[in-house]
Design an enzyme around this catalytic site. Structure first.
Site, PDB file in Angstrom:
ATOM      1  N   SER A   1       0.271 -29.343  14.688  1.00  0.00           N
ATOM      2  CA  SER A   1       1.272 -29.265  15.747  1.00  0.00           C
ATOM      3  C   SER A   1       2.249 -30.424  15.556  1.00  0.00           C
ATOM      4  CB  SER A   1       0.562 -29.370  17.104  1.00  0.00           C
ATOM      5  OG  SER A   1       1.490 -29.397  18.159  1.00  0.00           O
TER       6      SER A   1
ATOM      7  N   LYS B   1       3.119 -25.659  13.502  1.00  0.00           N
ATOM      8  CA  LYS B   1       3.587 -25.336  14.854  1.00  0.00           C
ATOM      9  C   LYS B   1       4.615 -26.388  15.244  1.00  0.00           C
ATOM     10  CE  LYS B   1       1.371 -26.214  19.319  1.00  0.00           C
ATOM     11  NZ  LYS B   1       0.159 -25.974  20.140  1.00  0.00           N
TER      12      LYS B   1
ATOM     13  N   LYS C   1       6.873 -28.020  18.184  1.00  0.00           N
ATOM     14  CA  LYS C   1       7.102 -28.138  19.616  1.00  0.00           C
ATOM     15  C   LYS C   1       8.594 -27.895  19.851  1.00  0.00           C
ATOM     16  CE  LYS C   1       3.086 -29.409  21.351  1.00  0.00           C
ATOM     17  NZ  LYS C   1       2.416 -28.651  22.431  1.00  0.00           N
TER      18      LYS C   1
ATOM     19  N   ASP D   1       5.818 -23.881  20.166  1.00  0.00           N
ATOM     20  CA  ASP D   1       5.140 -24.108  21.450  1.00  0.00           C
ATOM     21  C   ASP D   1       6.120 -24.782  22.399  1.00  0.00           C
ATOM     22  OD1 ASP D   1       3.453 -24.630  23.570  1.00  0.00           O
ATOM     23  OD2 ASP D   1       2.099 -25.958  22.450  1.00  0.00           O
TER      24      ASP D   1
ATOM     25  N   GLU E   1       4.431 -19.894  21.931  1.00  0.00           N
ATOM     26  CA  GLU E   1       3.368 -20.294  22.844  1.00  0.00           C
ATOM     27  C   GLU E   1       3.962 -20.782  24.161  1.00  0.00           C
ATOM     28  OE1 GLU E   1       0.911 -23.180  20.863  1.00  0.00           O
ATOM     29  OE2 GLU E   1      -0.145 -23.769  22.692  1.00  0.00           O
TER      30      GLU E   1
ATOM     31  N   ASP F   1      -0.993 -20.312  26.571  1.00  0.00           N
ATOM     32  CA  ASP F   1      -1.849 -21.501  26.560  1.00  0.00           C
ATOM     33  C   ASP F   1      -2.135 -21.847  28.028  1.00  0.00           C
ATOM     34  OD1 ASP F   1      -2.836 -24.125  26.570  1.00  0.00           O
ATOM     35  OD2 ASP F   1      -1.372 -24.950  25.191  1.00  0.00           O
TER      36      ASP F   1
ATOM     37  N   LYS G   1      -8.423 -23.255  24.757  1.00  0.00           N
ATOM     38  CA  LYS G   1      -8.810 -24.666  24.862  1.00  0.00           C
ATOM     39  C   LYS G   1      -9.933 -24.730  25.889  1.00  0.00           C
ATOM     40  CE  LYS G   1      -4.184 -26.596  24.095  1.00  0.00           C
ATOM     41  NZ  LYS G   1      -2.995 -27.137  24.794  1.00  0.00           N
TER      42      LYS G   1
ATOM     43  N   GLY H   1      -5.565 -27.569  20.652  1.00  0.00           N
ATOM     44  CA  GLY H   1      -6.049 -28.952  20.589  1.00  0.00           C
ATOM     45  C   GLY H   1      -5.386 -29.785  21.659  1.00  0.00           C
TER      46      GLY H   1
HETATM   47  O1  OSB Z   1       0.292 -27.450  24.265  1.00  0.00           O
HETATM   48  O2  OSB Z   1      -0.997 -27.288  22.593  1.00  0.00           O
HETATM   49  C1  OSB Z   1      -0.439 -27.992  23.439  1.00  0.00           C
HETATM   50  C2  OSB Z   1      -1.241 -31.665  22.748  1.00  0.00           C
HETATM   51  C3  OSB Z   1      -1.389 -32.128  24.033  1.00  0.00           C
HETATM   52  C4  OSB Z   1      -1.199 -31.283  25.087  1.00  0.00           C
HETATM   53  C5  OSB Z   1      -0.847 -29.944  24.866  1.00  0.00           C
HETATM   54  C6  OSB Z   1      -0.724 -29.461  23.581  1.00  0.00           C
HETATM   55  C7  OSB Z   1      -0.881 -30.343  22.511  1.00  0.00           C
HETATM   56  C8  OSB Z   1      -0.671 -29.965  21.117  1.00  0.00           C
HETATM   57  C9  OSB Z   1      -1.378 -30.788  20.068  1.00  0.00           C
HETATM   58  O3  OSB Z   1       0.071 -29.097  20.758  1.00  0.00           O
HETATM   59  C10 OSB Z   1      -2.504 -30.047  19.466  1.00  0.00           C
HETATM   60  C11 OSB Z   1      -3.396 -30.939  18.646  1.00  0.00           C
HETATM   61  O4  OSB Z   1      -3.134 -31.096  17.455  1.00  0.00           O
HETATM   62  O5  OSB Z   1      -4.377 -31.484  19.193  1.00  0.00           O
HETATM   63 MG    MG Z   2       0.339 -25.363  23.843  1.00  0.00          MG
END
Ligand code: OSB
Ligand code: MG
Length: 370
Positions: free
Chosen positions: A136, A162, A164, A189, A214, A239, A263, A291
């Protein structure tokens, strides 16, 4: 099982690089760990709540508070008949706080499995020895900076990227990454940063053949996601909106998602996460493991979850060094040909390094056991 001590530990882990999302920038990860001690074994649970309530309403303080005042006393009141399978039921009357509940359930489950010499993966139905790793990638100050970061991750072998996104950082970064790196597994995302009124803008992502988008809309706008899904070609993945197996069934039934990010912290525990997986699988909906910048302890559980058969897309289950120079476990998770290995030892199959843990610890609170 008989619990002789429960401990809440706050640690702080510096991130190797700042992680920016539509809800803010993080330079370190504050983490709440739960340790459950029994005469036979001890177990660890990682609470994925963040320091500020920006991903969801929980934060480290609300999690510690509800564990101390409600969750731990209720679990202890069960006495020697306590099993991990009972934890969810015992905590059901307490509304909300899924991340706090998940951490306690995981610690009890880890202790139970370590005592029985059984691995977490085997106990939840893992069927793979390794799982493909995605990464990510946070919002950056510039496109060249983003391309450098993505280049580095692809070089290391990550099999899916991915990005953001947020309004002002969406179509152009996606175009730039597609143009530069070609036919890689690519997804985005938004962490709830858009509204349904942005549908025509989000449709501009259609030509880039993304694996998914996402959580573009607010978490309670499930119907909005169903409507959006009819207006864009990119598959919609949820999510934040998926908070239980029931909410997953509901979202699927109205066409709000064609893919789900699972998650465990968000749905109240790994056992409920498995039920979300089962509901999705029964409906032909692919899932992948999300994650929350976990340490090696939470990562061990995520990697095992990602080894269930319905996890058909690469997860945000990156190697330890994507996040931390020094993980809390004696052996970090490493990338092997784009994959991470599912632990096979008893319980989570990883051990916290006492010295490292000590050096990262901000506070330890022992909760009284009657
Ligand atoms: O939305 O998936 C998410 C990290 C913190 C809070 C929300 C998210 C995330 C990530 C990181 O996208 C995912 C990771 O590599 O742990
Ligand atoms: Mg997410």
């Amino acid at each position: 099982m008989k619990v002789t001590a429960i401990e809440l530990r706050r640690i702080r882990m510096p991130l190797v690089s700042p992680f920016r999302t539509s809800f803010g920038t993080q330079t370190s990860r504050g983490v709440l760990l739960v340790r459950v001690v029994t005469p036979e074994a001890e177990g660890w649970g990682e609470c994925v709540a963040m320091e500020e309530p920006l991903y969801s309403y929980e934060d480290l303080e609300t999690a510690a508070h509800v564990l101390r005042s409600q969750l731990v006393p209720r679990v202890l009141a069960v006495g020697e008949r306590l099993t991990a399978a009972r934890v969810g039921h015992v905590l059901e009357k307490v509304k909300g706080h899924p991340m706090a509940k998940a951490a306690l359930e995981l610690a009890v489950l880890d202790a139970e499995l370590r005592a029985a010499g059984r691995s977490f993966g085997d106990s939840i139905g893992a069927v793979k020895d390794t799982v493909p790793a995605g990464v990510s990638v946070g919002i950056m100050d510039s496109i060249p900076e983003l391309l450098d970061a993505v280049d580095g991750y692809l070089e290391q072998g990550y099999v899916r990227i991915k990005l953001k996104i947020e309004p002002g950082w969406d179509v152009e970064p996606v175009r730039a990454v597609r143009e530069r790196f070609g036919d890689i597994g690519l997804q985005v995302d938004a962490n709830t940063a858009y509204t349904l009124g942005d549908a025509r803008h989000l449709a501009k992502l259609d030509p880039f053949e993304l694996l998914l988008i996402e959580q573009p809309l607010p978490e309670d706008d499930v119907r909005g996601h169903a409507e959006l899904a009819t207006q864009i070609r990119t598959p919609v993945c949820l999510d934040e909106s998926i908070t239980s197996a029931r909410s997953a069934a509901d979202a699927i039934s109205i066409g709000a998602c064609s893919i789900i990010n699972i998650k465990a912290g968000r749905v109240g525990g790994y056992l409920e996460a498995v039920r979300v997986h089962d509901v999705a699988q029964a409906n032909g909906i692919p899932v992948w493991c999300g994650g929350m910048l976990e340490t090696g302890l939470g990562r061990a559980a995520n990697v095992a979850l990602a080894a269930l058969p319905g996890f058909v897309l690469p997860g945000d289950t990156s190697a330890s060094d994507r996040y931390y120079r020094q993980d809390v476990t004696t052996a970090p998770f490493v990338l092997e040909d784009g994959h991470v290995r599912v632990p096979t030892g008893p319980g989570l199959g990883v051990e916290p390094d006492p010295e490292v843990l000590g050096s990262l610890t901000e506070s330890v609170e022992s909760l009284a056991v009657r």
